[in-house]
Design an enzyme around this catalytic site. Structure first.
Site, PDB file in Angstrom:
ATOM      1  N   SER A  24       0.686  -1.219  -0.108  1.00  0.00           N
ATOM      2  CA  SER A  24       0.116   0.017   0.176  1.00  0.00           C
ATOM      3  C   SER A  24       0.848   1.234  -0.020  1.00  0.00           C
ATOM      4  O   SER A  24       1.830   1.498   1.006  1.00  0.00           O
ATOM      5  CB  SER A  24      -0.772   0.055   1.265  1.00  0.00           C
ATOM      6  OG  SER A  24      -1.633   1.256   1.346  1.00  0.00           O
ATOM      7  N   CYS A  73     -10.023   1.448  21.816  1.00  0.00           N
ATOM      8  CA  CYS A  73     -11.067   2.318  22.465  1.00  0.00           C
ATOM      9  C   CYS A  73     -11.656   3.345  21.516  1.00  0.00           C
ATOM     10  O   CYS A  73     -12.811   3.435  21.476  1.00  0.00           O
ATOM     11  CB  CYS A  73     -10.459   3.147  23.608  1.00  0.00           C
ATOM     12  SG  CYS A  73      -9.850   2.099  25.146  1.00  0.00           S
TER      13      CYS A  73
HETATM   14  C1  LIG Z   1      -2.206  -0.408   6.969  1.00  0.00           C
HETATM   15  C2  LIG Z   1      -2.129  -1.555   6.681  1.00  0.00           C
HETATM   16  C3  LIG Z   1      -3.140  -2.412   5.929  1.00  0.00           C
HETATM   17  C4  LIG Z   1      -4.256  -1.713   5.197  1.00  0.00           C
HETATM   18  O1  LIG Z   1      -3.872  -0.740   4.132  1.00  0.00           O
HETATM   19  P1  LIG Z   1      -4.814   0.390   3.674  1.00  0.00           P
HETATM   20  O2  LIG Z   1      -3.884   0.668   2.321  1.00  0.00           O
HETATM   21  O3  LIG Z   1      -4.680   1.548   4.511  1.00  0.00           O
HETATM   22  O4  LIG Z   1      -5.968  -0.442   3.356  1.00  0.00           O
HETATM   23  C5  LIG Z   1      -3.140  -3.695   5.882  1.00  0.00           C
HETATM   24  N1  LIG Z   1      -2.060  -4.440   6.443  1.00  0.00           N
HETATM   25  C6  LIG Z   1      -1.110  -3.940   7.225  1.00  0.00           C
HETATM   26  C7  LIG Z   1      -0.130  -4.553   7.993  1.00  0.00           C
HETATM   27  C8  LIG Z   1      -1.280  -2.303   7.397  1.00  0.00           C
HETATM   28  O5  LIG Z   1      -0.297  -1.943   8.007  1.00  0.00           O
END
Ligand SMILES: *Cc1c(COP(=O)(O)O)cnc(C)c1O
Length: 395
Positions: free
Chosen positions: A200, A326
Site C-alpha cells: 500500500s 477504544c
Molecule cells: C495499513 C495496513 C493495511 C491496510 O492498508 P490500507 O491501504 O490502509 O487499506 C493492511 N495491513 C497492514 C499490515 C497495514 O499496516
C-alpha cells in the site's frame, strides 16, 4: 506550551514526498486521458502505468506482468484470500496468524461464515511465528498460508523465507501482507518463495488509496471486481493514474534511500527504547528486540491508559498510537498485544511510536521533555499505582 509538533505515527500513514507529488500532478492536469482510450492523450497515461508497473516489479524482483494495482492494502488482502479460496478446487483450509491486520482477520472471519476453515497460529512472546507450527498445521485441504511480513503494531518481522520454503515444499500458496514492509525492508519475492504479496503506497510516503498485489505467474485467483478489462482483466475500474505513478516513485525513492534511512531509524528507535526503559519505571518493550521494523517502538506503561497518554501527547502536539481499540468504540485491548501474552491491564497502557525518515533527534529530545511528566501525572491519578507505591514503601 511549545509550538513544536512531532509526527511519530508512520505506521498509520505517511505524508506524500514532495518529489512524489510533483510526479503525480501532471496526471491530474494536462495528462488526464483514460489509459484505455486509443488517442495520443490516453497513451501518455497508459505509458505511465506500464512504467510504474515495471518499476515496482523490479524493486521486489518480480515480473511486471505479476503486478496488479488496487485501491488499498485492504483490497489487496481481501483479493488475495477470497481470490485464492474461491478459485481452489483442492480444499477449504487457510493457515494464518493471530496477529494479522484486520484486513486479513476480518476476511478470514467472513470466509469462515461461508464454510472455509481457518487455523490461527499463535506467536511467541516477541510476536514471532514458529515455521514448525506452520508446517504442522498443513493438511491435505490446505490451500493458502497467509503470514504478514512485519507487524503494524509491534514491528516484529516474521521468518518469511522459511515459511515460503515450507509452503512451496507442500504445494500450498503463500501470501504475505507486506504493507508495513514494502519500502522499509528488503523484499525479494523470488528468493523468499512468495506467491502473493500486498503493498500500500501511503505506508511508504506515497499517496493514499492506491496499492498493488503481486500475483506470481500461474497462481489461480478469482477476480474481486468485475467490469472492464483493466489490469489484464483481473481488476476492473479506470486506473488511478496519478496514484499509480506516485506509488512507483515513492517505492523507488524509499528503496534507494533504505540503507542510510534505516541506519538512522534503528539508532533513533534504540535510543528511545533505551532512554524510556532506563528512566521511566514499570515499562516494557513489546515486540522483538532486533527482528523489528527500523522505525517501530512499542512500549507498555503499567498503571496507565494508553488513550489518556495519547490525549496528553496530542496536547503537546505529538502524534502517536496506542495499543487499545477504544477509539473504535470497543474496550478490548489490541489482539496483537494479547497474542504476545500481555495481561489486559498492561496491554491497555501501550504506546506505539513509529518513526519516519524525516524524524530527527530533536523530535526525540522533545518527546523526552514531555513524556516522563505525562506518565508521572497519569500514574498519580491511578488508584492501582497508589497501592504499588505504598507496597514499595512497606518493603
Ligand atoms: C495499513 C495496513 C493495511 C491496510 O492498508 P490500507 O491501504 O490502509 O487499506 C493492511 N495491513 C497492514 C499490515 C497495514 O499496516
Amino acid at each position: 506550551m511549545s509550538c513544536k509538533s512531532v509526527y511519530f505515527d508512520h505506521g498509520a500513514t505517511t505524508f506524500t514526498r514532495p518529489e512524489v507529488l510533483a510526479e503525480m500532478l501532471p496526471y491530474f492536469g494536462q495528462m488526464y486521458g483514460n489509459p484505455s482510450s486509443i488517442y495520443k492523450l490516453a497513451k501518455s497515461s497508459k505509458y505511465a502505468i506500464d512504467n510504474a508497473r515495471s518499476t515496482i516489479a523490479e524493486l521486489i524482483n518480480a515480473d511486471s506482468k505479476e503486478i496488479y494495482f488496487t485501491g488499498s492494502g485492504s483490497e489487496g488482502d481481501n483479493w488475495a484470500l477470497k481470490g485464492v479460496m474461491y478459485a481452489s478446487t483442492k480444499g477449504n483450509h487457510i493457515i494464518t496468524t493471530s496477529i494479522e491486520h484486520h484486513a486479513i482477520l476480518h476476511t478470514c472471519k467472513y470466509l469462515e461464515k461461508e464454510g472455509y476453515k481457518v487455523t490461527y497460529l499463535p506467536v511467541d512472546e516477541y510476536g514471532r511465528v514458529n515455521p514448525k507450527d506452520v508446517e504442522a498445521a498443513i493438511t491435505d485441504k490446505t490451500v493458502l498460508i497467509s503470514v504478514m511480513f512485519a507487524n503494524n503494531e509491534i514491528g516484529t518481522i516474521q521468518p518469511i523465507k522459511e515459511i515460503g520454503e515450507i509452503a512451496r515444499r507442500h504445494g500450498v500458496y503463500f501470501h504475505t501482507d507486506a504493507v508495513q514492509a514494502a519500502g522499509h525492508i528488503p523484499i525479494d519475492v523470488e528468493d523468499m518463495n512468495i506467491d502473493i504479496l500486498t503493498m500500500s503506497a501511503h505506508k511508504f510516503n506515497g499517496p493514499k488509496g492506491v496499492g498493488a498485489l503481486y500475483i506470481k505467474k500461474g497462481v489461480k485467483m478469482y477476480n474481486l471486481i468485475e467490469g472492464g478489462s483493466q489490469e489484464r482483466k483481473r481488476r476492473a475500474g479506470t486506473e488511478n493514474v496519478p496514484g499509480i505513478v506516485g506509488m512507483a516513485k515513492a517505492l523507488k525513492m524509499s528503496c534507494e534511500h533504505m540503507e542510510e534511512v534505516n541506519k538512522n531509524l534503528i539508532r533513533m528507535r534504540d535510543r528511545i527504547i533505551k532512554e524510556v526503559t532506563e528512566n521511566i519505571p514499570y515499562v516494557k518493550l513489546n515486540g522483538h528486540p532486533t527482528q523489528r521494523l527500523p522505525g517501530n517502538v512499542n512500549l507498555s506503561f503499567k498503571y496507565i491508559e494508553g488513550e489518556s497518554l495519547l490525549l496528553f501527547l496530542d496536547i503537546n502536539n505529538i502524534c502517536a498510537s496506542s495499543g487499545s481499540a477504544c477509539t473504535s468504540g470497543s474496550l478490548d485491548p489490541s489482539h496483537v498485544l494479547l497474542a504476545i501474552g500481555l495481561p489486559h491491564g498492561i496491554a491497555h497502557g501501550s504506546l506505539r511510536l513509529s518513526l519516519g525518515y524525516e524524524n530527527t533527534d530533536d523530535d526525540i529530545d522533545y518527546l523526552f521533555t514531555v513524556l516522563p511528566g505525562i506518565v508521572d501525572r497519569l500514574r498519580q491519578m491511578s488508584p492501582l499505582y497508589e497501592e504499588v507505591l505504598k507496597g514499595d514503601k512497606g518493603e
